[in-house]
Design an enzyme around this catalytic site. Sequence first.
Site, PDB file in Angstrom:
ATOM      1  CE  LYS A  96      -1.936  -1.288   3.868  1.00  0.00           C
ATOM      2  NZ  LYS A  96      -2.824  -1.337   5.052  1.00  0.00           N
ATOM      3  CB  THR A 149      -7.233   8.564   6.335  1.00  0.00           C
ATOM      4  OG1 THR A 149      -6.664   9.393   7.373  1.00  0.00           O
ATOM      5  CG2 THR A 149      -7.256   9.351   5.035  1.00  0.00           C
ATOM      6  N   GLY A 160      -9.147   4.202  10.055  1.00  0.00           N
ATOM      7  CA  GLY A 160      -9.664   2.862   9.819  1.00  0.00           C
ATOM      8  C   GLY A 160      -9.529   2.353   8.402  1.00  0.00           C
ATOM      9  CB  THR A 161      -7.830   3.574   5.330  1.00  0.00           C
ATOM     10  OG1 THR A 161      -6.596   3.886   5.998  1.00  0.00           O
ATOM     11  CG2 THR A 161      -8.619   4.844   5.105  1.00  0.00           C
ATOM     12  N   GLY A 162      -6.971   0.935   6.952  1.00  0.00           N
ATOM     13  CA  GLY A 162      -6.324  -0.372   6.920  1.00  0.00           C
ATOM     14  C   GLY A 162      -7.269  -1.497   7.298  1.00  0.00           C
ATOM     15  CB  CYS A 163      -9.844  -1.760   9.983  1.00  0.00           C
ATOM     16  SG  CYS A 163      -8.882  -1.206  11.392  1.00  0.00           S
TER      17      CYS A 163
END
Length: 290
Positions: free
Chosen positions: A181, A214, A216-219
């Site tokens: 990413k 942004t 919580g974008t990874g979750c």
Amino acid sequence: MTSLNVDIVPRVLAIAGTDPSGGAGTAADLKSITAAGGYGMAVVTSLVAQNTHGVRAIHTPPTAFLSEQLQAVSDDVTIDAIKTGMLGTAEIIETVATWLDDHPPQVLVVDPVMVATSGDRLVDRRAEQAMVEFCTRATLVTPNISELAVLTGSEPAANEAEAIAQASDWAAATGVSVIVKTGHLTSRWATNTWVGPEGVRTAANATRLDSTSTHGTGCSLSSALATRLGAGDEPATALSWATEWLHEAIKYGEALNVGSGHGPVDHSYRSRRSLAATPPAGAKKVSETP
């Protein structure tokens, strides 16, 4: 826009911590699983007091209760895919790993929550090492640039090429695929690249957005990927859909007006838009005049 097979509703289990403000953790996982067409379930590892400004406190229940949660779900429900997020301690990681030994999933997506994008360590060294080992059992891992460096024993990559090289070596050595990413690098594009044991398989690009939404974008990305893979999508299809959906969710997140810090993405924007464009079956159009 990517077309999906909607005939299969995968049953997806998220194993992670909480977020009472709803932007990350199990709250984001469940919203993302639903948005991606799955049935979401959640096992809680830690209770986290946080909001859009950050974490205030963490309460970690005994691992015996974590085992009870995991066993209760798996005794009753067929699980098509599993996504893990914040595991937090070496004991939690070991507990989940032991359960996975008895219930090996077809799809396991690991978001290796170890290092914040700021570079701050989120777990101690023992838990970090346990997570590095845990990642080798995954189908797919979704580290940020700092976590990829921990996985590979390298310095954080300065650019996309370095990150892909790190991921390629690690994937070839472990047999586990990696999503590289670049959202926190500085290029015009925020690219998600699927790197498999055999090398780069596919990439999905999105224009970089200037947004504070942004949290919580990874979750959200990892849960959406777990859901689409659990539905049987090929990597290219799953990655393309999840990237497009998350880009749109970030774009419209600020309009939610949730919190005064780094707000959440709008997980349900796409479904609300579709709902507005499609009247319920059997409904008659209401005339504006008598």
